[in-house]
Design an enzyme around this catalytic site. Structure first.
Site, PDB file in Angstrom:
ATOM      1  N   PHE A   1      -0.664  -0.427  12.678  1.00  0.00           N
ATOM      2  CA  PHE A   1      -1.565   0.040  11.626  1.00  0.00           C
ATOM      3  C   PHE A   1      -2.065  -1.082  10.695  1.00  0.00           C
ATOM      4  CE2 PHE A   1      -2.156   1.698   7.274  1.00  0.00           C
ATOM      5  CZ  PHE A   1      -3.187   2.608   7.501  1.00  0.00           C
ATOM      6  N   ASN A   2      -1.173  -1.876  10.111  1.00  0.00           N
ATOM      7  CA  ASN A   2      -1.606  -2.855   9.104  1.00  0.00           C
ATOM      8  C   ASN A   2      -2.622  -3.839   9.674  1.00  0.00           C
ATOM      9  OD1 ASN A   2       0.030  -1.758   7.142  1.00  0.00           O
ATOM     10  ND2 ASN A   2       1.713  -3.209   7.476  1.00  0.00           N
TER      11      ASN A   2
ATOM     12  N   ASP B   1       0.847  -1.207   0.000  1.00  0.00           N
ATOM     13  CA  ASP B   1       0.000   0.000   0.000  1.00  0.00           C
ATOM     14  C   ASP B   1       0.880   1.253   0.000  1.00  0.00           C
ATOM     15  OD1 ASP B   1       0.934  -0.366   2.619  1.00  0.00           O
ATOM     16  OD2 ASP B   1      -0.852   0.490   3.548  1.00  0.00           O
TER      17      ASP B   1
ATOM     18  N   ASN C   1      -2.485   2.803   3.519  1.00  0.00           N
ATOM     19  CA  ASN C   1      -1.950   4.126   3.850  1.00  0.00           C
ATOM     20  C   ASN C   1      -2.757   5.237   3.196  1.00  0.00           C
ATOM     21  OD1 ASN C   1       0.259   3.411   5.500  1.00  0.00           O
ATOM     22  ND2 ASN C   1       1.453   2.848   3.701  1.00  0.00           N
TER      23      ASN C   1
ATOM     24  N   THR D   1       2.916  -5.994   2.827  1.00  0.00           N
ATOM     25  CA  THR D   1       3.401  -4.868   3.646  1.00  0.00           C
ATOM     26  C   THR D   1       2.297  -3.828   3.877  1.00  0.00           C
ATOM     27  OG1 THR D   1       4.257  -3.666   1.725  1.00  0.00           O
ATOM     28  CG2 THR D   1       5.790  -5.156   2.843  1.00  0.00           C
TER      29      THR D   1
ATOM     30  N   ASP E   1       6.858   1.237   1.998  1.00  0.00           N
ATOM     31  CA  ASP E   1       6.551   0.195   1.001  1.00  0.00           C
ATOM     32  C   ASP E   1       7.390   0.431  -0.251  1.00  0.00           C
ATOM     33  OD1 ASP E   1       3.523  -0.990   1.837  1.00  0.00           O
ATOM     34  OD2 ASP E   1       3.894   1.065   2.439  1.00  0.00           O
TER      35      ASP E   1
ATOM     36  N   HIS F   1       9.634   0.421   8.455  1.00  0.00           N
ATOM     37  CA  HIS F   1       8.872  -0.800   8.755  1.00  0.00           C
ATOM     38  C   HIS F   1       8.978  -1.845   7.639  1.00  0.00           C
ATOM     39  CE1 HIS F   1       6.876   1.614  11.874  1.00  0.00           C
ATOM     40  NE2 HIS F   1       6.605   2.516  10.954  1.00  0.00           N
ATOM     41  N   ASP F   2       8.435  -1.502   6.477  1.00  0.00           N
ATOM     42  CA  ASP F   2       8.235  -2.517   5.439  1.00  0.00           C
ATOM     43  C   ASP F   2       9.522  -3.124   4.886  1.00  0.00           C
ATOM     44  OD1 ASP F   2       5.530  -2.187   5.781  1.00  0.00           O
ATOM     45  OD2 ASP F   2       5.339  -0.714   4.169  1.00  0.00           O
TER      46      ASP F   2
HETATM   47  C1  BDR Z   1       2.923   0.041   8.632  1.00  0.00           C
HETATM   48  O1  BDR Z   1       1.876   0.975   8.446  1.00  0.00           O
HETATM   49  C2  BDR Z   1       2.102   1.773   7.315  1.00  0.00           C
HETATM   50  O2  BDR Z   1       1.886   3.107   7.620  1.00  0.00           O
HETATM   51  C3  BDR Z   1       3.510   1.479   6.848  1.00  0.00           C
HETATM   52  O3  BDR Z   1       3.575   1.503   5.433  1.00  0.00           O
HETATM   53  C4  BDR Z   1       3.793   0.105   7.397  1.00  0.00           C
HETATM   54  O4  BDR Z   1       3.384  -0.903   6.500  1.00  0.00           O
HETATM   55  C5  BDR Z   1       3.646   0.357   9.927  1.00  0.00           C
HETATM   56  O5  BDR Z   1       2.764   0.281  11.008  1.00  0.00           O
HETATM   57 CA    CA Z   2       2.852  -0.441   4.215  1.00  0.00          CA
END
Ligand code: BDR
Ligand code: CA
Length: 319
Positions: A167-168, A9, A39, A125, A14, A241-242
């Site tokens: 978040f994911n 996303d 996102n 991701t 990402d 993160h990703d």
């Molecule tokens: C995840 O949430 C998104 O904002 C980032 O792309 C990542 O995948 C981190 O919590």
């Molecule tokens: Ca992401």
């Protein structure tokens, strides 16, 4: 060659992850990239993904748009972190890479059904909506999956979008419940590792020093990405993160992991999307998740910098 489908996303992190994968086509056979609402809405994540393909010169990877909302819930998006475009920091353009006409979930289902058992790595991701929908549509795909290497969840770090949830997972907890319960091996990179990987100015300086459109784009995207999180966390840089997913596939020795059960909260309004990681094996629930709990930070940034440098020395990606 490791056969993979990336589901994302974009999102600046990402985007960096996609670039690391595209710089590694000597070892990865990227069968396609699917995008999901997360996102930012789907119309932007698919466009952003195609922009990254253009920048990398990867014109021979199909990009497919998948689900435009979570399975049961309204979309919660993260413009506050990523900006209105999702990849603020670079100027938006209309990419040459076409959007494939097939739905992303159809692409996942058809590709996996045609594959051998235990042969395909999924790399999600973003919210897990596309993967869960594919599993619900055609359960026969599950045996075709070699492993799922995903970014999501948190144990020691708590939540980044609610006090309890990452978040994911928060965006589509039902999808996460389906995917984590599928029985295939899952490698889960959550906030416990990504919060150690800060894109600090000295680390970005190595990328700023490179020439070429990709290093320049990465530098500007991550500079933007740093804006919100440095304020939020009081750190020198935002967590990457990703890129943990591709880094793990390229160099698993960078990470410490433990095989655990991970269950997702789908009912409580207070802790919705929480990932209950049974790190000390206090239940007898099945263990199918390799939970990443530590990372060699300098080793990770060495790898990331080398992968971005790939584009400083070439016009485009392999393949
Ligand atoms: C995840 O949430 C998104 O904002 C980032 O792309 C990542 O995948 C981190 O919590
Ligand atoms: Ca992401």
């Amino acid at each position: 060659m490791l056969k993979m489908i990336i589901d994302c996303d974009p999102g600046q992190d990402d985007a960096v992850n996609l670039l690391m994968a595209m710089a590694s086509r000597d070892v990865f056979d990227i069968l396609g990239i699917t995008t999901v609402a997360g996102n930012v809405p789907l119309a932007l994540t698919q466009r952003n993904c195609r922009m990254i393909c253009d920048l990398a010169g990867c014109f021979n990877i199909g990009v497919y748009a998948g689900c435009d909302r979570p399975i049961l819930r309204d979309l919660v998006s993260a413009e506050i972190v990523h900006g209105q475009t999702g990849i603020d920091g670079i100027t938006v353009f209309e990419p040459k890479t076409p959007l494939q006409s097939r739905h992303g979930v159809d692409f996942i289902v058809e590709t996996l059904l045609a594959a051998e058992d235990d042969s395909i790595t999924l790399v999600p991701t973003g919210p897990l909506t596309n993967i869960a929908m594919a599993m619900a549509r055609a359960p026969a795909i599950i045996g075709k999956i070699h492993q799922i290497v995903m970014m999501g969840g948190a144990m020691r770090e708590g939540g980044n979008f609610s006090p309890s949830a990452e978040f994911n997972i928060l965006v589509d907890p039902e999808a996460a419940h389906i995917v984590l319960g599928c029985g295939r091996p899952v490698v889960m990179a959550g906030l416990d590792v990504s919060h150690k990987l800060l894109a600090s100015p000295d680390r970005l300086a190595a990328i700023a020093a490179m020439s070429g459109a990709v290093p320049e784009a990465v530098y500007h995207m991550l500079n933007f990405f740093n804006r919100f999180d440095t304020e939020k966390y009081g750190t020198e840089g935002a967590p990457l993160h990703d890129p943990c997913t591709i880094a793990w596939l390229l160099q698993p020795a960078l990470f410490q992991r433990k095989l655990c059960n991970v269950s997702v909260e789908t009912a409580s309004p207070l802790t919705l999307g929480h990932t209950a990681v049974d790190f000390w094996h206090v239940t007898d629930k099945p263990k199918s998740v390799h939970w990443l709990y530590d990372v060699d930070v300098e080793g990770f940034f060495d790898l990331l910098t080398r992968k971005i440098a790939f584009f400083a020395t070439r016009d485009g990606c392999h393949g």
